[in-house]
Design a protein around this motif. Structure first.
Motif, PDB file in Angstrom:
ATOM      1  N   GLN A  20      58.958   5.051 -10.938  1.00 17.43           N
ATOM      2  CA  GLN A  20      58.428   4.052 -10.000  1.00 17.43           C
ATOM      3  C   GLN A  20      59.307   2.806  -9.978  1.00 17.43           C
ATOM      4  OE1 GLN A  20      54.364   3.398 -11.231  1.00 17.43           O
ATOM      5  NE2 GLN A  20      53.812   5.542 -10.889  1.00 17.43           N
ATOM      6  N   ARG A  21      59.832   2.450 -11.152  1.00 20.94           N
ATOM      7  CA  ARG A  21      60.699   1.264 -11.219  1.00 20.94           C
ATOM      8  C   ARG A  21      61.989   1.495 -10.442  1.00 20.94           C
ATOM      9  NH1 ARG A  21      62.220  -3.053 -10.360  1.00 20.94           N
ATOM     10  NH2 ARG A  21      62.923  -4.639 -11.844  1.00 20.94           N
ATOM     11  N   ILE A  22      62.565   2.686 -10.576  1.00 16.69           N
ATOM     12  CA  ILE A  22      63.781   3.008  -9.830  1.00 16.69           C
ATOM     13  C   ILE A  22      63.495   2.930  -8.329  1.00 16.69           C
ATOM     14  CG2 ILE A  22      65.427   4.846  -9.270  1.00 16.69           C
ATOM     15  CD1 ILE A  22      65.160   5.755 -12.219  1.00 16.69           C
ATOM     16  N   ARG A  23      62.372   3.494  -7.917  1.00 19.08           N
ATOM     17  CA  ARG A  23      62.023   3.470  -6.484  1.00 19.08           C
ATOM     18  C   ARG A  23      61.830   2.039  -5.989  1.00 19.08           C
ATOM     19  NH1 ARG A  23      62.264   3.610  -2.089  1.00 19.08           N
ATOM     20  NH2 ARG A  23      61.370   4.952  -0.478  1.00 19.08           N
ATOM     21  N   GLN A  56      61.744  13.888  -5.264  1.00 28.72           N
ATOM     22  CA  GLN A  56      60.467  13.757  -5.979  1.00 28.72           C
ATOM     23  C   GLN A  56      59.971  12.313  -5.988  1.00 28.72           C
ATOM     24  OE1 GLN A  56      59.826  15.947  -9.866  1.00 28.72           O
ATOM     25  NE2 GLN A  56      59.806  13.868 -10.665  1.00 28.72           N
ATOM     26  N   ILE A  57      60.900  11.344  -5.999  1.00 25.35           N
ATOM     27  CA  ILE A  57      60.465   9.948  -5.997  1.00 25.35           C
ATOM     28  C   ILE A  57      60.507   9.349  -4.582  1.00 25.35           C
ATOM     29  CG2 ILE A  57      61.134   9.608  -8.405  1.00 25.35           C
ATOM     30  CD1 ILE A  57      63.516   7.924  -7.404  1.00 25.35           C
ATOM     31  N   GLY A  58      60.622  10.253  -3.577  1.00 29.00           N
ATOM     32  CA  GLY A  58      60.456   9.818  -2.193  1.00 29.00           C
ATOM     33  C   GLY A  58      61.711   9.385  -1.476  1.00 29.00           C
ATOM     34  N   THR A  59      62.871   9.879  -1.926  1.00 30.76           N
ATOM     35  CA  THR A  59      64.141   9.511  -1.299  1.00 30.76           C
ATOM     36  C   THR A  59      64.884  10.775  -0.886  1.00 30.76           C
ATOM     37  OG1 THR A  59      64.243   7.575  -2.732  1.00 30.76           O
ATOM     38  CG2 THR A  59      66.262   8.200  -1.631  1.00 30.76           C
ATOM     39  N   ASP A  60      65.222  10.873   0.396  1.00 30.46           N
ATOM     40  CA  ASP A  60      65.781  12.123   0.921  1.00 30.46           C
ATOM     41  C   ASP A  60      67.253  12.052   1.316  1.00 30.46           C
ATOM     42  OD1 ASP A  60      63.283  13.425   0.716  1.00 30.46           O
ATOM     43  OD2 ASP A  60      62.633  12.515   2.605  1.00 30.46           O
ATOM     44  N   GLY A 192      64.710  11.291 -20.939  1.00 29.21           N
ATOM     45  CA  GLY A 192      63.454  10.876 -20.315  1.00 29.21           C
ATOM     46  C   GLY A 192      63.282   9.370 -20.296  1.00 29.21           C
ATOM     47  N   GLY A 193      64.141   8.662 -21.011  1.00 32.84           N
ATOM     48  CA  GLY A 193      64.088   7.206 -21.048  1.00 32.84           C
ATOM     49  C   GLY A 193      65.273   6.599 -20.331  1.00 32.84           C
ATOM     50  N   GLY A 194      65.293   5.281 -20.307  1.00 28.45           N
ATOM     51  CA  GLY A 194      66.408   4.617 -19.653  1.00 28.45           C
ATOM     52  C   GLY A 194      66.356   3.110 -19.782  1.00 28.45           C
ATOM     53  N   VAL A 195      67.401   2.479 -19.304  1.00 28.02           N
ATOM     54  CA  VAL A 195      67.514   1.020 -19.302  1.00 28.02           C
ATOM     55  C   VAL A 195      67.733   0.582 -17.855  1.00 28.02           C
ATOM     56  CG1 VAL A 195      68.857  -0.967 -20.101  1.00 28.02           C
ATOM     57  CG2 VAL A 195      68.514   1.003 -21.622  1.00 28.02           C
ATOM     58  N   VAL A 196      66.938  -0.380 -17.411  1.00 29.14           N
ATOM     59  CA  VAL A 196      67.095  -0.943 -16.067  1.00 29.14           C
ATOM     60  C   VAL A 196      67.550  -2.392 -16.206  1.00 29.14           C
ATOM     61  CG1 VAL A 196      65.929  -1.581 -13.914  1.00 29.14           C
ATOM     62  CG2 VAL A 196      65.352   0.582 -15.058  1.00 29.14           C
ATOM     63  N   ILE A 197      68.664  -2.706 -15.582  1.00 26.88           N
ATOM     64  CA  ILE A 197      69.173  -4.082 -15.528  1.00 26.88           C
ATOM     65  C   ILE A 197      68.845  -4.633 -14.147  1.00 26.88           C
ATOM     66  CG2 ILE A 197      71.191  -5.576 -15.799  1.00 26.88           C
ATOM     67  CD1 ILE A 197      70.612  -3.939 -18.296  1.00 26.88           C
ATOM     68  N   ASP A 198      68.028  -5.672 -14.108  1.00 28.79           N
ATOM     69  CA  ASP A 198      67.655  -6.289 -12.842  1.00 28.79           C
ATOM     70  C   ASP A 198      67.950  -7.779 -12.957  1.00 28.79           C
ATOM     71  OD1 ASP A 198      66.689  -6.794 -10.355  1.00 28.79           O
ATOM     72  OD2 ASP A 198      64.584  -6.414 -10.811  1.00 28.79           O
ATOM     73  N   GLY A 199      69.140  -8.171 -12.501  1.00 25.77           N
ATOM     74  CA  GLY A 199      69.571  -9.550 -12.693  1.00 25.77           C
ATOM     75  C   GLY A 199      69.858  -9.800 -14.158  1.00 25.77           C
ATOM     76  N   GLU A 200      69.164 -10.758 -14.728  1.00 27.08           N
ATOM     77  CA  GLU A 200      69.365 -11.101 -16.143  1.00 27.08           C
ATOM     78  C   GLU A 200      68.470 -10.290 -17.069  1.00 27.08           C
ATOM     79  OE1 GLU A 200      71.707 -13.260 -17.330  1.00 27.08           O
ATOM     80  OE2 GLU A 200      72.389 -13.257 -15.241  1.00 27.08           O
ATOM     81  N   VAL A 202      66.714  -7.116 -19.020  1.00 20.92           N
ATOM     82  CA  VAL A 202      67.016  -5.779 -19.531  1.00 20.92           C
ATOM     83  C   VAL A 202      65.683  -5.111 -19.846  1.00 20.92           C
ATOM     84  CG1 VAL A 202      68.174  -4.441 -21.335  1.00 20.92           C
ATOM     85  CG2 VAL A 202      69.196  -6.576 -20.525  1.00 20.92           C
ATOM     86  N   GLU A 203      65.341  -4.085 -19.080  1.00 13.63           N
ATOM     87  CA  GLU A 203      64.048  -3.412 -19.219  1.00 13.63           C
ATOM     88  C   GLU A 203      64.254  -2.038 -19.857  1.00 13.63           C
ATOM     89  OE1 GLU A 203      62.458  -3.222 -15.279  1.00 13.63           O
ATOM     90  OE2 GLU A 203      63.007  -5.300 -14.827  1.00 13.63           O
ATOM     91  N   LEU A 204      63.449  -1.730 -20.874  1.00 11.44           N
ATOM     92  CA  LEU A 204      63.561  -0.458 -21.588  1.00 11.44           C
ATOM     93  C   LEU A 204      62.384   0.438 -21.232  1.00 11.44           C
ATOM     94  CD1 LEU A 204      64.519  -1.835 -25.134  1.00 11.44           C
ATOM     95  CD2 LEU A 204      66.022  -1.394 -23.168  1.00 11.44           C
ATOM     96  N   TYR A 205      62.676   1.703 -20.942  1.00 13.27           N
ATOM     97  CA  TYR A 205      61.649   2.679 -20.597  1.00 13.27           C
ATOM     98  C   TYR A 205      61.811   3.906 -21.481  1.00 13.27           C
ATOM     99  CZ  TYR A 205      60.877  -0.191 -16.466  1.00 13.27           C
ATOM    100  OH  TYR A 205      60.595  -1.244 -15.636  1.00 13.27           O
ATOM    101  N   GLY A 206      60.695   4.398 -21.998  1.00 12.96           N
ATOM    102  CA  GLY A 206      60.765   5.544 -22.895  1.00 12.96           C
ATOM    103  C   GLY A 206      61.177   5.108 -24.290  1.00 12.96           C
ATOM    104  N   ASN A 207      61.723   6.045 -25.043  1.00 13.60           N
ATOM    105  CA  ASN A 207      62.103   5.768 -26.432  1.00 13.60           C
ATOM    106  C   ASN A 207      63.554   5.289 -26.478  1.00 13.60           C
ATOM    107  OD1 ASN A 207      61.882   5.523 -29.165  1.00 13.60           O
ATOM    108  ND2 ASN A 207      61.859   7.721 -29.595  1.00 13.60           N
TER     109      ASN A 207
END
Length: 221
Positions: A20-23, A56-60, A192-200, A202-207
């Protein structure tokens, strides 16, 4: 503003919050994504896997742009008009050698600096960091079959990225040694996890675990 997604692997039953965050990173209802394989994928096997994930996340709208055997300089530039660019998994040394050969590293940096979203999986994630040296570290290390000498990557983040972490403390201890020797910081990420950088931010998802050389150094003092 820098917008990056670093994934350890592309897992369909992964992390709903991450998906959802990626979308949510896209402004467009139907964003376009340009896919760069780490090496030619003539049967489009890995491309199709990635396309299904985005579906699957709604992008074609996913387009394939080859830097290897099917490279077309006249058409490749269109990728920088896409809302996001996806860097695939594969052999990190070979992938970086292609980016160097086609002079794409600077173009990708400019794309991100101009607001483009860069999404990496496995090797593609390592390419966002300052160096790909960690790709040659550990039991599942990539082979440097191309004899690559210059390991400098995109340098869009200051940390390094350890893929496919098995969740064990033993692996973290090995990474602590790596960070101490190289005076660096590493995020270890399970599939199954990841790191999202959005500006300054750093968001961690999963383990995902942070391994910092300053902490490793203090352990030895």
């Amino acid at each position: 503003m820098t917008t990056l997604v670093l994934l350890s692997d592309l897992v369909f039953e992964s992390n709903d919050k991450l998906d959802q965050r990626i979308r949510s990173l896209f402004d467009s209802e139907q964003p376009s994504i340009g896919y760069i394989p780490s090496s030619s994928d003539p049967e489009r096997i890995y491309f199709e896997h990635t396309r299904r994930y985005y579906n699957q996340i709604g992008t074609d709208n996913i387009q394939y742009y080859d830097l290897d055997l099917e490279y077309e300089e006249s058409t490749f530039g269109a990728i920088f008009e896409c809302d996001a660019i996806h860097l695939s998994g594969g052999n990190t040394y070979y992938f970086l050698s292609l980016l160097q050969k086609r002079n794409v590293l600077g173009l990708l940096r400019s794309y991100v600096n101009s607001g483009g979203i860069l999404i990496g999986v496995s090797a593609g994630s390592i390419l966002m960091t300052p160096t790909i040296e960690i790709a040659g570290y550990g039991e599942d290390a990539d082979e440097n079959d191309v004899g690559l000498v210059d390991m400098k990557a995109l340098g869009l983040v200051k940390f390094e990225f350890a893929l496919h972490w098995d969740g064990s403390e033993d692996t973290l201890n090995s990474l602590r040694e790596y960070t101490r020797i190289n005076r660096t910081t590493v995020y270890a990420c399970q599939d199954g996890g990841g790191v999202v950088i959005d500006g300054e931010s750093v968001e961690l998802y999963g383990n995902v675990r942070l391994v910092d050389y300053r902490e490793s150094r203090s352990d030895h003092e």
